[in-house]
Design a protein around this motif. Sequence first.
Motif, PDB file in Angstrom:
ATOM      1  N   LEU A  79       0.699  -1.261  -0.179  1.00 24.83           N
ATOM      2  CA  LEU A  79      -0.307   0.290  -0.028  1.00 24.83           C
ATOM      3  C   LEU A  79       0.656   1.292  -0.006  1.00 24.83           C
ATOM      4  N   GLY A  80       2.345   1.062   0.227  1.00 27.65           N
ATOM      5  CA  GLY A  80       3.184   2.455   0.250  1.00 27.65           C
ATOM      6  C   GLY A  80       2.658   3.099   1.964  1.00 27.65           C
ATOM      7  N   ALA A  81       3.153   2.107   2.737  1.00 32.45           N
ATOM      8  CA  ALA A  81       2.770   2.881   4.013  1.00 32.45           C
ATOM      9  C   ALA A  81       4.393   2.292   4.264  1.00 32.45           C
ATOM     10  N   GLY A  82       4.819   1.492   4.544  1.00 35.17           N
ATOM     11  CA  GLY A  82       5.725   0.293   5.221  1.00 35.17           C
ATOM     12  C   GLY A  82       6.315   1.688   5.878  1.00 35.17           C
ATOM     13  N   ASP A  83       6.717   2.947   5.232  1.00 40.95           N
ATOM     14  CA  ASP A  83       7.690   3.447   6.647  1.00 40.95           C
ATOM     15  C   ASP A  83       7.594   3.747   7.502  1.00 40.95           C
TER      16      ASP A  83
END
Length: 356
Positions: A79-83
């Motif tokens: 989702l691109g929320a790994g950070d």
Amino acid sequence: MRARVWGGLSAVVLGGLMVTGCGGGKDTAGGSAGGAGNTGSGAHPVTVTDCTGARTVFSAPPERIVTSNGAGLELLLRLGAGDKVIGTGFPPGRGTLPADVDAQARKVRVLSRTVIPKEKLLGSGADLYLDTFASMNMGAGMGDTPTEEEFRAAGIKHVFLKSTACAATRKSPLTDLSAVEADITTLGAVTGTSARAKELVGGMQEKLAAVRDAVGGTAAGERPTYFFFDYDAGTRQPMAVCNRQIAHAVITLAGARNVFADCDGDFRQVGWEDVIARNPDWIQLGVRTRGSEAANEKAFDAARKWLETNSATKGLKAVREGRFLRINSERTTIAGVGNADTVEEIAKALHPGKVG
């Protein structure tokens, strides 16, 4: 029932991860979940509910997320929320995730190789714990998990990948992946990545539609029978995948018949005599990922050898004819984008020439 609410005055109640009730199938993804997930706006506040209907309100996207295992971690990375992920339990082995997310997964702090100890989880500094397990039949090894009161006291919002965690309490068999898609949609809304969630769900639906067009019309009597052999759950008494588990939906969508489709629930221990009586056409060697392709192949070989040499199983039709599929358990029994890939892989094996 008393609501679990942290901040926010009004919100859209979303399905998927926390859809009210525990129904499976198309009802799970219906209602407000689809509408909110398709906005791509990431607007908050967002309200979600757990397996029992208790509510959690997010007035803003979480900033410090801990995941219970590699399934939740993979979804957040995709989702691109790994950070935002500060730790995980049950970390995925090196190389077991798709290449595009594996390198990112290696950077996430491992809080435990298995279940995260309660004190470590509560002291992690997380503002969200994404839980894959809940009511799953995980046995006695789940450890001393925090209560909801302890999560609240630590300032941690506790939500579930509901398509997996709430499987045992569903009211009807699960025959599609709409619950998984709803999990992705809702997690996208919670983390402010709804646009990416829409892309992921769209990709899954495209693959599933192609398989459905190719084999979906196959009459029940013409569908090969299929047994998911959970080798890592033990061989003395096999663990059957029942009709509330995601794996049942995967098998059904692939144009096969789960030999334990009459089992209500998620997992259940059965006897080898039950497997013999159903005499499956195909057997999936469902071993868990070992961390490398070589280690996976060794485990698949061991599972096959056991079936071929055991007096109770060597006469099964699938064993005699060598009809085995080497697909890791996680891609079949745990919610994720890869479930659609597993449907496609099974369908290609069982219906050669029909699925592109």
